[in-house]
Design an enzyme around this catalytic site. Structure first.
Site, PDB file in Angstrom:
ATOM      1  N   GLU A 167      -5.283  -8.608   0.805  1.00  0.00           N
ATOM      2  CA  GLU A 167      -5.948  -8.248   2.064  1.00  0.00           C
ATOM      3  C   GLU A 167      -7.425  -8.019   1.794  1.00  0.00           C
ATOM      4  OE1 GLU A 167      -4.479  -4.912   4.354  1.00  0.00           O
ATOM      5  OE2 GLU A 167      -2.405  -5.534   4.038  1.00  0.00           O
ATOM      6  N   GLU A 190       0.805  -1.226   0.000  1.00  0.00           N
ATOM      7  CA  GLU A 190       0.000   0.000   0.000  1.00  0.00           C
ATOM      8  C   GLU A 190       0.837   1.274   0.000  1.00  0.00           C
ATOM      9  OE1 GLU A 190      -2.897  -0.206   3.158  1.00  0.00           O
ATOM     10  OE2 GLU A 190      -3.817  -2.005   2.373  1.00  0.00           O
TER      11      GLU A 190
HETATM   12  O1  IFM Z   1      -4.236  -2.993   9.145  1.00  0.00           O
HETATM   13  C1  IFM Z   1      -4.172  -2.474   7.849  1.00  0.00           C
HETATM   14  C2  IFM Z   1      -3.003  -3.057   7.099  1.00  0.00           C
HETATM   15  O2  IFM Z   1      -1.799  -2.851   7.754  1.00  0.00           O
HETATM   16  C3  IFM Z   1      -2.895  -2.434   5.727  1.00  0.00           C
HETATM   17  N1  IFM Z   1      -4.171  -2.515   5.039  1.00  0.00           N
HETATM   18  C4  IFM Z   1      -5.339  -2.097   5.728  1.00  0.00           C
HETATM   19  C5  IFM Z   1      -5.436  -2.769   7.081  1.00  0.00           C
HETATM   20  C6  IFM Z   1      -6.696  -2.305   7.830  1.00  0.00           C
HETATM   21  O3  IFM Z   1      -6.661  -0.932   8.021  1.00  0.00           O
END
Ligand code: IFM
Length: 460
Positions: free
Chosen positions: A362, A167
């Site tokens: 994710e 990210e």
């Molecule tokens: O916890 C975070 C993660 O570190 C990166 N993506 C989003 C998740 C939730 O906010």
């Protein structure tokens, strides 16, 4: 095409964590300071005043956590390595004890029949590199490539699937424009320069890993479909799309930044920042793409003070005038709209745009977790509904032709949720903050059933 990415007829499953969110032990075994240690020590940055110094104590409870991964029956575990454990100052000297921890992690996974999926950078920049200018300066990208080589030289015999960055939007725009994440700066020009150097760092690191023989090097982006609420919001939606999605996909897929993005971010057209050859380094540098998805972005314009969910800060989109986010119910504890259709649309579009194999690296949800079963464990039916709806959306995207290889749930454990501290829980496993006891939630058992059923389907 890499033989190392999951490629069975069915979607593969995994679970994820990130170093700073779970490890704790932030001064153990020679680890240096990261920007998150410094940022969270500053009053007012983390809602509950906490930090990652203890987190889930996974540095000390590694075997217990690996057993939880194995108990899920998933084929993959996505984790990140803490750069300051391996190079305490971000350059030069390598700390063997830091590498030894990740040896144990990788070997422990392999011994349990789980494939490691390693992310090289999930936000914990060594503080000395920030002191030298951070991601807004080019040297950080070069140091990142050196660090990537060190890790790959050490673990590349056992880790076959690599992600460079997690990210980069959060690193660049929450970190340097909105000031909500480390290092907490509010300088839009610095954020745009950081965006370029993050992708340059990815490209340089990917070249090194490819030269060393890897064929499954990806980058993980938090992309989202951007939906204007009404025709008047179309311009703002195009601006959000530029800063959230196109700033990464442009260099990766086309080898360029588009003109609407350049109008918002003139730094990306500055030859002192984007030097000759940089875009060629990034262009085509990924063998696969990780997509992190939680919610669509519903964009409006207005002069009210309404805001969206956590991280939907309008200041993270510099230059997009009058921007407002309007998430629709139902929303999670983060204030993020629950809309699996957004994931389906995103995967179909990104697959067509990139032609790359995709992994949902994710997806998951924070909820209050205040309903208990008779045995005292968390009965998180809301999280099960969220996960099921999004996995079904992935299957629809696959049916529509998107080459999605795996679905990785965020996250194994309740952990340090960045600026939200420990107030938001996304875990499949509850972690008692007083004694670190791990207790699987209903969602853990549900996900394990799904992963086991899938495992049998492939093997039989
Ligand atoms: O916890 C975070 C993660 O570190 C990166 N993506 C989003 C998740 C939730 O906010």
């Amino acid at each position: 095409m890499s033989a190392h990415l999951p490629a069975g007829p069915a979607l593969a499953y995994g679970a994820a964590t990130a170093a700073y969110q779970v490890e704790g032990s932030t001064t153990a075994d020679g680890r240096g300071a990261s920007i998150w240690d410094t940022f969270s020590a500053r009053p007012g940055t983390i809602v509950d005043g906490s930090d990652g110094s203890v987190a889930c104590a996974s540095y000390e409870r590694l075997d217990e956590d690996l057993d939880l991964v194995a108990g899920l029956g998933v084929g993959h575990y996505r984790f990140s390595l803490a750069w300051p454990r391996i190079q305490p100052t971000g350059a030069g000297q390598v700390e063997a004890r830091g590498l030894a921890y990740y040896d144990r992690l990788v070997d422990g996974l392999l011994a349990r029949g789980v494939a490691p999926m390693a992310t090289l950078y999930h936000w914990d920049l060594p503080q000395p590199l920030e002191d030298a200018g951070g991601w807004p300066v080019r040297g950080t990208a070069e140091r990142f490539a050196d660090y990537a080589s060190i890790v790959h030289d050490h673990l590349g015999d056992r880790v076959k699937v690599w992600a460079t960055l997690n990210e980069p939007w959060c690193s660049a725009y929450l970190g340097y424009a909105a000031g909500k994440h480390a290092p907490g700066r509010r300088d839009p020009a610095a954020a745009h320069r950081a965006a370029h150097h993050l992708m340059l760092g990815h490209g340089l690191a990917a070249s090194r890993l490819h030269e060393a023989g890897s064929d499954a090097v990806g980058v993980v982006l938090n992309l989202a479909p951007v939906w204007p609420e009404r025709p008047e919001a179309e311009g703002a939606a195009h601006g959000v799309d530029a800063i959230l999605n196109r700033v990464w996909l442009g260099p990766l897929v086309d080898g360029s930044y588009d003109s609407a993005l350049l109008a918002l971010a003139p730094e990306l057209g500055d030859p002192e920042v984007v030097r000759d050859g940089d875009l060629e380094v990034v262009h085509g540098s990924a063998d696969w793409l990780g997509v992190n998805y939680y919610t669509p972005m519903r964009v409006d314009v207005g002069d009210d003070t309404e805001t969206g969910g956590v991280g939907q800060d309008t200041s993270a989109y510099p230059g997009v005038d009058g921007l407002r986010f309007r998430p629709r119910p139902p929303v999670t504890a983060m204030g993020w709209e629950v809309e699996p259709r957004g994931l389906e649309e995103l995967l179909v579009d990104v697959a067509a745009r990139t032609g790359l194999p995709l992994v949902v690296t994710e997806n998951g949800a924070a909820y209050a977790d205040d309903v208990r079963a008779e045995d005292g464990s968390v009965a998180d039916d809301d999280r099960v509904t969220y996960l099921r709806g999004h996995i079904e959306a992935v299957e629809r995207a696959r049916t529509a032709g998107a080459d999605v290889r795996a679905y990785i749930a965020w996250t194994l454990l309740d952990n340090f949720e960045w600026a939200e501290g420990y107030t938001k829980t996304f875990g499949l496993v509850e972690v008692d903050k007083t004694d670190q006891t791990r207790t699987p939630k209903a969602s853990y058992h549900w996900f394990a059933q799904l992963a086991h059923a899938d495992f049998l389907r492939i093997k039989v």
